[in-house]
Design an enzyme around this catalytic site. Sequence first.
Site, PDB file in Angstrom:
ATOM      1  N   ARG A 161      25.418   2.884 -11.454  1.00 60.07           N
ATOM      2  CA  ARG A 161      25.299   2.852 -12.912  1.00 60.07           C
ATOM      3  C   ARG A 161      25.392   4.258 -13.505  1.00 60.07           C
ATOM      4  O   ARG A 161      24.596   5.139 -13.138  1.00 60.07           O
ATOM      5  CB  ARG A 161      23.958   2.214 -13.270  1.00 60.07           C
ATOM      6  CG  ARG A 161      23.567   2.288 -14.721  1.00 60.07           C
ATOM      7  CD  ARG A 161      24.349   1.317 -15.558  1.00 60.07           C
ATOM      8  NE  ARG A 161      23.818   1.247 -16.906  1.00 60.07           N
ATOM      9  CZ  ARG A 161      24.456   0.683 -17.925  1.00 60.07           C
ATOM     10  NH1 ARG A 161      25.659   0.123 -17.728  1.00 60.07           N
ATOM     11  NH2 ARG A 161      23.910   0.653 -19.114  1.00 60.07           N
ATOM     12  N   GLU A 196      -7.423 -10.690  -4.348  1.00 57.08           N
ATOM     13  CA  GLU A 196      -8.516 -11.399  -3.661  1.00 57.08           C
ATOM     14  C   GLU A 196      -8.774 -10.818  -2.272  1.00 57.08           C
ATOM     15  O   GLU A 196      -9.922 -10.627  -1.876  1.00 57.08           O
ATOM     16  CB  GLU A 196      -8.167 -12.883  -3.531  1.00 57.08           C
ATOM     17  CG  GLU A 196      -8.166 -13.611  -4.867  1.00 57.08           C
ATOM     18  CD  GLU A 196      -7.590 -15.028  -4.761  1.00 57.08           C
ATOM     19  OE1 GLU A 196      -7.911 -15.860  -5.609  1.00 57.08           O
ATOM     20  OE2 GLU A 196      -6.799 -15.289  -3.823  1.00 57.08           O
ATOM     21  N   THR A 220      -8.043  -7.832  -1.164  1.00 53.19           N
ATOM     22  CA  THR A 220      -8.589  -6.471  -1.252  1.00 53.19           C
ATOM     23  C   THR A 220     -10.094  -6.522  -1.513  1.00 53.19           C
ATOM     24  O   THR A 220     -10.874  -5.805  -0.880  1.00 53.19           O
ATOM     25  CB  THR A 220      -7.871  -5.696  -2.373  1.00 53.19           C
ATOM     26  OG1 THR A 220      -6.469  -5.711  -2.113  1.00 53.19           O
ATOM     27  CG2 THR A 220      -8.335  -4.255  -2.441  1.00 53.19           C
ATOM     28  N   GLU A 269     -12.041  -8.991  -0.783  1.00 48.27           N
ATOM     29  CA  GLU A 269     -12.689  -9.542   0.413  1.00 48.27           C
ATOM     30  C   GLU A 269     -12.900  -8.438   1.455  1.00 48.27           C
ATOM     31  O   GLU A 269     -13.963  -8.353   2.072  1.00 48.27           O
ATOM     32  CB  GLU A 269     -11.825 -10.671   0.997  1.00 48.27           C
ATOM     33  CG  GLU A 269     -12.550 -11.485   2.050  1.00 48.27           C
ATOM     34  CD  GLU A 269     -11.691 -12.648   2.570  1.00 48.27           C
ATOM     35  OE1 GLU A 269     -10.853 -13.163   1.803  1.00 48.27           O
ATOM     36  OE2 GLU A 269     -11.880 -13.014   3.741  1.00 48.27           O
TER      37      GLU A 269
END
Lengths: 366, 250
Positions: free
Chosen positions: B136, B229, B231, B233
């Site tokens: 690009r 979740e 992390t 835990e």
Amino acid sequence: MDIADFRAGLRAWFTTHDLTPPPAAPADVGAHVAQLSRVRRELWDAGWMRYGWPESVGGLGGPAVLRAILGEEVAARDLADSGFFTLVEILVPTMIDYAPPELAAELVPKLLSGAEQWCQGFSEPGSGSDLASLSTRAVPQEDSWIVNGQKVWTSLAQYSQRCVLLTRTAPGHGGITAFLVDLDTPGITIRPLRTMDGAEEFCEVFYDDVVVPSSRMLGQPGDGWRVATDILPYERSTCFWHRSSFLFSRLDRLVGEAEEPDAGAIGSAYLSLYTARARCRETVRRFDTGGKLGPETSVDKILLQTAEQELFDSARDLIPGAVELDDESPWRQEYLYSRAATIYGGTAEIQRNIVARRLLDLGKEQ
Amino acid sequence: MDAEELNLLSQTLAKTMAATPSGPVLCSALNELGWREMLAETPDVAVPLVFRLLGETGAHAPLLADVTGTGTLPYAGGSWVSWSREDAEILPVRRTEAGTPLSPEALAAGRRAAGWWLLGTGRAMLELARAHALDRQQFGKPIASFQAVRHKLAETFVALDGASAVLSAAGTGELPALLAKAAAGRAALLASRHCQQVLAGIGFTSEHSLHIHVKRVLVLDGLLGSTRELTAEAGRLVIDSGAAPRLIDL
């Protein structure tokens, strides 16, 4: 010696040899250096400090990974500043690879045994990220070289007997030459620099017509850039393993001290640190089995420096006031020092430039 | 299996995934190539390779059921999803009634597999963004020459390489698998954000393939516990045990 035997033997030795440092203010660099010398001396006398180094410099041989384990055990017990303890990793390999063998044999044991401190004179006021632009000049004169210029960010120069010094002897990357300079040579002025963490670790070092014998040249004229870049694999393997071990000890301390530890923050700091450690193990193992380390170690550097700052940010969040109100809290000094983790040893931006150019092959910057 | 055999197998699998319609057809094709035997005999080789390649090629097949032993899987927020065998562009996953809780071993195996899938998906996005950045042109030069763009891609590369190290270290055990899924999810989410930004307008269209990877990362992240979740835990585990398990030694 086998890795497991080494670790077990070292741990057993520590149970009967208490090297716990005497109480000292967190920013008291002099006390840290005295403790460092004591730890090195005891570990040298007992042999532990000699494993992983070749016999030609007073070592007992064995793989470099033994040094990583020694650093980890020292960090786990908080026996010495992890950054200071690891300095030999970036000094001794230079001596082994570039110094005349008899010079290395004579002087390296003094460093490893804690009899001396050495420093590294690389950065200059005008040469930080662009190290190859350094301008401290060395000019030959009979059997010596005359050095003039100024270095900065020289760690522990005020406590050091010798310095691995990079000088300019010709233009360009191929015009940098390294010397091992005795710091009591006339013409050297050392001015400690107080940093924002209250410590005086770094120094400005001025060289005015300093006479350095040719016999103190490391390698040949023009080898200096190679001397500088050859350190990288050691910095990025053993030193990083030491650092990650130190950071784990601080995560443990944070969990113990935080009254209401937030599971999300602790988990995130743990995940970042664990990731850096997993990566570091791959690198240490690769290096230890003869692999060549190169630009991919910028990944290790970014992971570790990011994890370090996240950990101390979490400490500030979870032990409110410790950093900004409690002058004597070790969290204060260590938090403030961690602000430099994305600056020293190649800034975060330089590391990303290397990843973009060398690992992602994105071509030149505009 | 030596390096050469592994390389050959990898090429065969990648070709099959690229040439076969995703879903049940691909599942049959992989079974013909010996997927189930590989899973039974050398799961340490089969799972990383096959799931990473699913991500890298952008294919999908209901192979998680082979790893966990069930097509009904726990999802973020205490919900459940089932893996239908229908063809679908993103992933044929839909909400369902609560299923039977997975054994710790099955959960760990599923998390490792999903982690490798996330990693491969992240790499696919990075490759798309990298190619776009080099191709690009704006202001008369490739956008890859701008430092802001380069650094986003560099950070993506670093996160994915870090996750790869954590996945490689997750041989057995529940906590290593949890950390591996969390690290992979975190890296893939970062890759989604950065690559979407680098791909800019074209990456926002459904004519470009980026959106498939982005949406797939969101689903894979939720499967078997989201990054957030997992992390938390891990954090609770560290707090409860009073120290951070090192798990990794020299």
